[in-house]
Design a protein around this motif. Structure first.
Motif, PDB file in Angstrom:
ATOM      1  N   GLU A 143      12.982   0.265   1.632  1.00 50.42           N
ATOM      2  CA  GLU A 143      14.274   0.863   1.998  1.00 50.42           C
ATOM      3  C   GLU A 143      15.405  -0.126   1.711  1.00 50.42           C
ATOM      4  O   GLU A 143      16.492   0.260   1.282  1.00 50.42           O
TER       5      GLU A 143
ATOM      6  N   GLU B 167      18.171   2.444   4.828  1.00 50.65           N
ATOM      7  CA  GLU B 167      18.941   2.418   3.576  1.00 50.65           C
ATOM      8  C   GLU B 167      20.296   1.729   3.711  1.00 50.65           C
ATOM      9  O   GLU B 167      21.067   1.701   2.757  1.00 50.65           O
TER      10      GLU B 167
ATOM     11  N   CYS C 235       3.776   2.740  -8.307  1.00 49.21           N
ATOM     12  CA  CYS C 235       2.520   3.125  -8.984  1.00 49.21           C
ATOM     13  C   CYS C 235       2.579   4.495  -9.669  1.00 49.21           C
ATOM     14  O   CYS C 235       1.742   4.814 -10.497  1.00 49.21           O
ATOM     15  N   GLY C 236       3.559   5.302  -9.327  1.00 55.36           N
ATOM     16  CA  GLY C 236       3.564   6.668  -9.858  1.00 55.36           C
ATOM     17  C   GLY C 236       4.182   6.773 -11.240  1.00 55.36           C
ATOM     18  O   GLY C 236       4.400   5.783 -11.941  1.00 55.36           O
TER      19      GLY C 236
ATOM     20  N   TRP D 102      15.053   1.446  -8.706  1.00 59.71           N
ATOM     21  CA  TRP D 102      14.477   1.188  -7.382  1.00 59.71           C
ATOM     22  C   TRP D 102      13.003   0.781  -7.517  1.00 59.71           C
ATOM     23  O   TRP D 102      12.552  -0.208  -6.939  1.00 59.71           O
ATOM     24  N   ARG D 103      12.299   1.568  -8.314  1.00 61.77           N
ATOM     25  CA  ARG D 103      10.874   1.341  -8.540  1.00 61.77           C
ATOM     26  C   ARG D 103      10.640  -0.047  -9.129  1.00 61.77           C
ATOM     27  O   ARG D 103       9.781  -0.806  -8.668  1.00 61.77           O
TER      28      ARG D 103
ATOM     29  N   PRO E 149      10.118   7.706 -12.995  1.00 61.22           N
ATOM     30  CA  PRO E 149      11.007   8.829 -12.633  1.00 61.22           C
ATOM     31  C   PRO E 149      12.089   9.081 -13.683  1.00 61.22           C
ATOM     32  O   PRO E 149      12.511   8.153 -14.382  1.00 61.22           O
TER      33      PRO E 149
ATOM     34  N   ASP F 268       4.109   0.453  -1.895  1.00 60.89           N
ATOM     35  CA  ASP F 268       4.003   0.231  -3.353  1.00 60.89           C
ATOM     36  C   ASP F 268       4.479   1.475  -4.103  1.00 60.89           C
ATOM     37  O   ASP F 268       3.694   2.180  -4.738  1.00 60.89           O
ATOM     38  N   ILE F 269       5.781   1.689  -4.040  1.00 63.52           N
ATOM     39  CA  ILE F 269       6.367   2.886  -4.666  1.00 63.52           C
ATOM     40  C   ILE F 269       6.361   2.805  -6.191  1.00 63.52           C
ATOM     41  O   ILE F 269       6.844   3.705  -6.861  1.00 63.52           O
TER      42      ILE F 269
ATOM     43  N   LEU G 102      16.120  -0.174  -1.957  1.00 60.57           N
ATOM     44  CA  LEU G 102      16.895   0.997  -2.385  1.00 60.57           C
ATOM     45  C   LEU G 102      18.391   0.741  -2.159  1.00 60.57           C
ATOM     46  O   LEU G 102      19.227   1.035  -3.027  1.00 60.57           O
TER      47      LEU G 102
ATOM     48  N   ALA H 116      16.152   6.007  -9.315  1.00 60.92           N
ATOM     49  CA  ALA H 116      14.756   5.900  -8.884  1.00 60.92           C
ATOM     50  C   ALA H 116      13.985   4.919  -9.777  1.00 60.92           C
ATOM     51  O   ALA H 116      13.128   4.172  -9.305  1.00 60.92           O
TER      52      ALA H 116
ATOM     53  N   GLY I  83       0.846  -1.195   0.000  1.00 61.35           N
ATOM     54  CA  GLY I  83       0.000   0.000   0.000  1.00 61.35           C
ATOM     55  C   GLY I  83       0.875   1.236   0.000  1.00 61.35           C
ATOM     56  O   GLY I  83       2.103   1.141   0.115  1.00 61.35           O
ATOM     57  N   GLY I  84       0.255   2.389  -0.126  1.00 58.21           N
ATOM     58  CA  GLY I  84       0.995   3.645  -0.178  1.00 58.21           C
ATOM     59  C   GLY I  84       1.595   4.010   1.168  1.00 58.21           C
ATOM     60  O   GLY I  84       1.330   3.363   2.186  1.00 58.21           O
ATOM     61  N   ALA I  85       2.415   5.057   1.170  1.00 56.36           N
ATOM     62  CA  ALA I  85       2.998   5.561   2.403  1.00 56.36           C
ATOM     63  C   ALA I  85       1.896   6.033   3.344  1.00 56.36           C
ATOM     64  O   ALA I  85       0.893   6.587   2.894  1.00 56.36           O
TER      65      ALA I  85
END
Lengths: 181, 125
Positions: free
Chosen positions: B48, B32, B83-84, B95-96, B87, B80-81, B51, B92, B6-8
């Motif tokens: 984290e 990290e 979905c955006g 990472w995604r 980048p 769930d980083i 990353l 990024a 889920g989201g942050a």
């Protein structure tokens, strides 16, 4: 009945929210609680278009960029209120002296309390928020705090709303309660 | 294994504690720095760890696969980083994608998958 609608940007949340508000209102009074405070001519033109869009639907517009709970005093509290959006409201509450002035650390609590008052006191309320929590970006501390605060307000609303809906690319996911599209 | 995504700030960790009786003291929270305890009752902020993996040429899904016996009965939590918008920055992007691939693998392994939305749980599996 209270409904929370969230989801990504430009995928039909506001239109969907408007239709829900119309259905909940039936023949009763309906108010559009506009929380965005225009900053420039572009904002003002957009707002004018939105007002025209809603005119035929019988919404009366209340412009409340802060202290949203005043809608219950300015209008018939038994009516249906469409609050668009939680996102803009929180941002405005963070800058009680106007954008560019200092940030108010109590904004998140005040914003949540105001919205919960609307939920408790309104005949029906539909809240529109924005889902800004699922991207691979390391934000600056200010933006990160804003995301955390908006999530706090969203969760508080989700807790008291009868129906919680996510609009995803125009599709509808019902997370709480029941809603027949 | 139970996977919670889920989201942050959507209430993932709270849900893990409430639904699966995970005690706060038994949650390993990734940072990290690449440290991870695969045998924890619950591992939070796996994004984290991914990353760190991306920055150190490691494949997080491979690392999880190699320690499968240790987390098979655990509760795993990941934001769930993925979905955006894609980048612009290469790190990024990597990472995604690495996080998305790991979550797809973990979803396959999980007995249950839950997505949190505004504090509400949505059962995906």
């Amino acid at each position: 009945m209270n409904v929370l609608i969230s989801g990504g940007c430009k995928n039909g949340k506001s239109t969907f929210a408007r239709n829900i508000a119309l259905r909940l209102a039936g023949d009763g009074k309906r108010y559009y609680v506009a929380t965005m405070i225009p900053c420039d001519d572009e904002d003002r033109a957009r707002i004018a278009r939105h007002v025209a869009d809603r005119a035929g639907l019988g919404f009366e517009t209340l412009e409340l960029g802060r202290k949203v709970e005043r809608c219950l005093e300015l209008a018939d509290p038994g009516a249906t209120f469409l609050v668009d959006s939680v996102t803009a409201l929180l941002l405005n509450e963070m800058y009680p002296g106007g954008h560019g002035a200092g940030v108010d650390p109590d904004a998140v609590d005040r914003c949540a309390a105001g919205l919960l008052k609307v939920a408790a006191g309104a005949g029906n309320a539909v809240f529109v928020s924005d889902y800004i929590y699922s991207d691979a970006v390391r934000y600056d501390s200010f933006t990160e705090k804003y995301r955390a605060d908006l999530a706090f307000v969203d969760k508080a609303l989700a807790n008291v709303c009868d129906v919680v809906i996510e609009v995803c690319a125009g599709n509808v996911l019902v997370h709480k309660g029941e809603w027949e599209p | 294994m139970e996977l919670i995504i889920g989201g942050a700030y959507q209430g993932k960790r709270e849900y893990a504690k409430r639904r699966f009786s995970v005690e706060e003291g038994r949650i390993f929270t990734c940072r990290e720095d690449g440290e991870i305890d695969f045998s924890s009752r619950c591992i939070d902020r796996i994004e984290e760890f991914t990353l760190w993996c991306v920055r150190n040429d490691a494949d997080p899904a491979e690392l999880f696969r190699a320690h499968r016996d240790q987390w098979r009965g655990s509760v795993l939590i990941c934001t769930d980083i993925f979905c955006g918008v894609v980048p612009l920055e290469a790190e990024a992007r990597a990472w995604r994608e690495a996080t998305a691939r790991l979550c797809a693998y973990l979803s396959g392994e999980a007995a249950g998958v839950t997505r949190m939305f505004c504090g509400l749980a949505q059962k995906l599996k």
